[in-house]
Write an enzyme that holds these catalytic residues in place. Structure first.
Site, PDB file in Angstrom:
ATOM      1  N   LYS A 263       0.953  -1.382  -0.341  1.00 52.26           N
ATOM      2  CA  LYS A 263      -0.393  -0.369  -0.143  1.00 52.26           C
ATOM      3  C   LYS A 263       0.661   1.346  -0.249  1.00 52.26           C
ATOM      4  CE  LYS A 263      -1.894   0.679   3.841  1.00 52.26           C
ATOM      5  NZ  LYS A 263      -3.168   0.867   4.337  1.00 52.26           N
ATOM      6  N   ARG A 264       2.242   1.079   0.126  1.00 51.91           N
ATOM      7  CA  ARG A 264       3.789   2.441   0.256  1.00 51.91           C
ATOM      8  C   ARG A 264       3.766   2.908  -1.043  1.00 51.91           C
ATOM      9  NH1 ARG A 264       4.208  -0.699   4.612  1.00 51.91           N
ATOM     10  NH2 ARG A 264       4.038   0.255   6.523  1.00 51.91           N
TER      11      ARG A 264
END
Length: 499
Positions: A263-264
């Site tokens: 998700k980064r």
């Protein structure tokens, strides 16, 4: 098409932490499509028990993302339902009561081990070649041992007592999976401060809300045998309807270098795709291909076609690689499928963002946009490209500027005769529409100056639109109008470097 089943109840239960990411959207999509295909129920649940990471801003973003994507839900925030509330932070009394009942029934016990003691025993187990999970140290403490720990002021966690048996289940995506007891140790369900953990609240809510199918990411597969054991314990103490959901674990979404898409990762952010101008139809079409397909030879389909055909049994267990180029291609195809008036409607916010259109566009501005839209729809990949493609039509004349790089490459001293001849030809033109414009410029430049069309018209395109890439030149001139077209050509001529 698979048989439908209106009794299906699935849930989508994200945590409101940060921006929604494409892996989360893919999970939501498959749950939503599964529910809608079967005529079942989608429960939208918010797992916000982690106060250190959850935020109201992220909660609002989640709801906004669901609405933008076109997902509807049958129970959950803003709708309610028979199992409300649907935010875990508002269900703490329920979890405390269930935890107490599990403890009293012997399905859970207090564990007084410190972090240091746990780490030391895990390290010793690894050194001996044994499983390094919790070793059951506090499973059968005597009253005297508990009394000693209490005198030491130790604050226990509540740990679930795993049954000493093999746990097997039929995964809807992966087939039969088996877990031996030595690989599934007892696990914590309530922190020492009384806060319930995901390992408790998630199955409790599933049981109380009658969830029949759990479709979730492969990363949660290792927790499934623990949850299956907990469902059985919950049934024994009368929590829920006594049934265990069927599980389907969706394949990983891989990013660059065949690593799991975090998700980064920049390309994982849903907000990034919205800002660039991907449309829900295109994005959902592509995300559905990350583990599923409508047919072997057709990657383009509508959301309605997806719902009609979706069967969880057709999901591939192998990891799926996120391919941005293919995602862009599919989005471009869906842009072309939009009805003209719908395409115009979706363009408006992207012209409003940089101030090219006001909050309330005038009828004249919308009419102009409707005229330029057909010239751009076949060329665009994402909606934000309208700014570079057609912003020259909406910018205030005083604010119009030519792209410096394009000006340096194209508007050189060699362009002087082209601009001079073009101005003269357009000034004398009676009918300022595309065909007469093209004929007059071709006569003046190609026939009159002997310049090839590519070299004749590129300086005009840059002078009039500000860029080397734009909608068709002659149609652009018509939309801009004769006065402004001539003004821009004259300004470009005046700015040319000396020969």
């Amino acid at each position: 098409m698979a048989n439908t089943d209106p009794s299906v109840r699935v849930r989508f239960c994200p945590s409101p932490t940060g921006n929604p990411h494409v892996g989360l959207v893919r999970t939501a999509l498959f749950n939503w499509a599964f529910a809608r295909h079967n005529g079942g129920t989608l429960v939208f649940r918010i797992e916000d028990t982690d106060s250190a990471r959850d935020s109201e801003e992220s909660y609002d973003q989640l709801l906004d993302a669901m609405r933008w994507l076109g997902f509807d839900w049958d129970e959950g925030p803003e709708i309610g339902g028979p199992h409300a509330p649907y935010r875990q932070s508002q269900r703490m009394d329920i979890y405390a009561d269930v935890a107490r009942r599990l403890h009293e029934a012997g399905h859970a016990y207090h564990c007084y081990c410190s972090t240091e003691e746990l780490d030391a025993r895990r390290e010793a187990a690894r050194a001996a070649g044994k499983p390094s999970g919790y070793d059951g140290h506090c499973r059968n403490l005597t009253d005297d041992q508990i009394a000693v720990y209490k005198l030491e002021k130790r604050e226990p966690i509540l740990r679930f007592r795993m049954p000493d048996r093999t746990i097997a289940f039929d995964d809807l995506v992966r087939g039969t999976l088996t877990f031996e007891p030595e690989n599934v140790p007892d696990y914590g369900i309530v922190r020492a401060n009384g806060a319930p953990l995901y390992t408790l609240v998630n199955p409790v809510d599933d049981a109380l809300m009658g969830i029949t199918h759990v479709l979730r990411g492969e990363d949660l597969l290792s927790s499934t045998p623990r949850q299956i054991a907990l469902y059985a314990a919950l049934a024994e103490i009368g929590v829920g309807n006594g049934t265990t959901p069927r599980f389907g674990h969706l394949p990983y979404v891989m990013g660059e270098g065949n690593k799991k898409l975090s998700k980064r990762d920049p390309q994982a952010s849903l907000n990034l795709y919205r800002e660039r101008g991907f449309i829900p139809e295109g994005l959902l079409n592509y995300l559905s291909l990350l583990g599923w397909s409508l047919s072997a030879d057709d990657d383009l389909f509508s959301t309605e076609q997806l719902v009609a055909a979706f069967d969880i049994a057709d999901v591939n267990a192998n990891p799926a690689r996120f391919d941005l180029k293919k995602c862009e291609h599919i989005n471009a195809e869906h842009l072309r499928r939009l009805a003209p008036e719908e395409f115009v409607r979706r363009l408006v916010p992207y012209l409003q963002a940089p101030g090219l259109l006001p909050a309330e566009p005038s009828a004249e501005q919308l009419e102009l946009l409707a005229k330029v839209a057909p010239l751009t729809q076949e060329r665009m990949v994402v909606l934000s490209e309208i700014v570079n493609m057609a912003g020259f039509l909406f910018v205030d004349p005083a604010g119009f500027a030519v792209d410096p790089d394009d000006a340096a490459k194209v508007l050189t001293a060699d362009a002087r005769p082209v601009l001079e001849a073009s101005i003269k030809a357009l000034e004398a033109l009676a009918d300022f529409t595309p065909e007469p414009i093209q004929a007059a410029l071709r006569e003046a430049l190609v026939d009159g100056l002997g310049i090839k069309p590519k070299f004749a018209f590129t300086p005009l395109r840059v002078a009039v639109t500000g860029r080397r890439v734009s909608p068709p030149l002659f149609e652009s001139m018509e939309l801009l109008g004769r006065p402004e077209t001539l003004r821009r050509l004259s300004a470009a001529l005046a700015a040319l470097p000396a020969a």
